[in-house]
Design a protein around this motif. Sequence first.
Motif, PDB file in Angstrom:
ATOM      1  N   ARG A 142       0.834  -1.208   0.000  1.00 38.29           N
ATOM      2  CA  ARG A 142       0.000   0.000   0.000  1.00 38.29           C
ATOM      3  C   ARG A 142       0.866   1.255   0.000  1.00 38.29           C
ATOM      4  O   ARG A 142       0.583   2.213  -0.718  1.00 38.29           O
ATOM      5  N   ALA A 143       1.934   1.242   0.787  1.00 36.15           N
ATOM      6  CA  ALA A 143       2.827   2.408   0.844  1.00 36.15           C
ATOM      7  C   ALA A 143       3.501   2.640  -0.504  1.00 36.15           C
ATOM      8  O   ALA A 143       3.607   3.777  -0.963  1.00 36.15           O
ATOM      9  N   LYS A 144       3.956   1.583  -1.163  1.00 37.67           N
ATOM     10  CA  LYS A 144       4.606   1.710  -2.478  1.00 37.67           C
ATOM     11  C   LYS A 144       3.649   2.291  -3.512  1.00 37.67           C
ATOM     12  O   LYS A 144       4.072   2.987  -4.427  1.00 37.67           O
ATOM     13  N   LYS A 145       2.362   1.991  -3.377  1.00 39.76           N
ATOM     14  CA  LYS A 145       1.360   2.514  -4.305  1.00 39.76           C
ATOM     15  C   LYS A 145       0.910   3.924  -3.913  1.00 39.76           C
ATOM     16  O   LYS A 145       0.069   4.507  -4.585  1.00 39.76           O
ATOM     17  N   GLY A 146       1.440   4.426  -2.796  1.00 39.90           N
ATOM     18  CA  GLY A 146       1.052   5.764  -2.348  1.00 39.90           C
ATOM     19  C   GLY A 146      -0.291   5.796  -1.644  1.00 39.90           C
ATOM     20  O   GLY A 146      -0.898   6.844  -1.488  1.00 39.90           O
ATOM     21  N   LEU A 147      -0.769   4.643  -1.202  1.00 45.60           N
ATOM     22  CA  LEU A 147      -2.067   4.565  -0.537  1.00 45.60           C
ATOM     23  C   LEU A 147      -1.904   4.768   0.966  1.00 45.60           C
ATOM     24  O   LEU A 147      -0.881   4.419   1.552  1.00 45.60           O
ATOM     25  N   LYS A 149      -2.085   3.976   4.687  1.00 47.75           N
ATOM     26  CA  LYS A 149      -2.023   2.660   5.326  1.00 47.75           C
ATOM     27  C   LYS A 149      -2.463   2.674   6.786  1.00 47.75           C
ATOM     28  O   LYS A 149      -2.302   1.707   7.492  1.00 47.75           O
ATOM     29  N   THR A 163      -6.599   6.816  -0.852  1.00 42.38           N
ATOM     30  CA  THR A 163      -5.652   7.931  -0.910  1.00 42.38           C
ATOM     31  C   THR A 163      -6.068   9.017   0.078  1.00 42.38           C
ATOM     32  O   THR A 163      -7.260   9.304   0.238  1.00 42.38           O
ATOM     33  N   TYR A 165      -6.557  12.752   1.314  1.00 45.01           N
ATOM     34  CA  TYR A 165      -6.837  14.073   0.743  1.00 45.01           C
ATOM     35  C   TYR A 165      -7.127  15.059   1.858  1.00 45.01           C
ATOM     36  O   TYR A 165      -7.682  14.696   2.907  1.00 45.01           O
TER      37      TYR A 165
END
Length: 182
Positions: A142-147, A149, A163, A165
């Motif tokens: 998730r962190a690698k995808k920028g999500l 966590k 994500t 916001y």
Amino acid sequence: MRCAVYIRVSTDKDEQKASLKYQKELFYRYIEEKGWDIYEFYVDVQTGTTGKRKNLQKMIEEAQAKKFDIILAKELSRLARNGELSYKIKNICENQGIHIITLDNAINTLTGNTNMFGLYAWMYEQESQNTSNRVKETLRTRAKKGLFKGSNPPYGYEVREGTLYVRDDITSSIVKRIFEST
């Protein structure tokens, strides 16, 4: 027979709270069927990988003082999810003449059913480690995808489709004021 009943769930989520109630009812019926007495219910809402659980520690202290005759648990993993702690509890019970019974029928020292104790202790430790590894890998992915966590977004932010916001309300201006005042 005076029974110490150990009940544990890992989190305080609603479904886990229901499990606590279910486990208590299960033990009430079991103890009533046997004609035994309840010494005390020891309940923890915490992971089984650590021995630093308040009520587990209380139960161990009272076992060392031989305040009860049997420890009941739904399964060995409720008591411990690591081999060292499992064997510590087993050794204290053996030294004090206290029996251990798991309701899944895996362990019952009253009937001599202890042959698989080591295997169950090892299995539950491995299961715990595998779960930990899966969770860590999911968080890394998730962190690698920028999500996001985390479970709860920070104040002033919201999560949409994984994500983070900035919220479109007054909270973002409050966060800005906080940063500007420090």
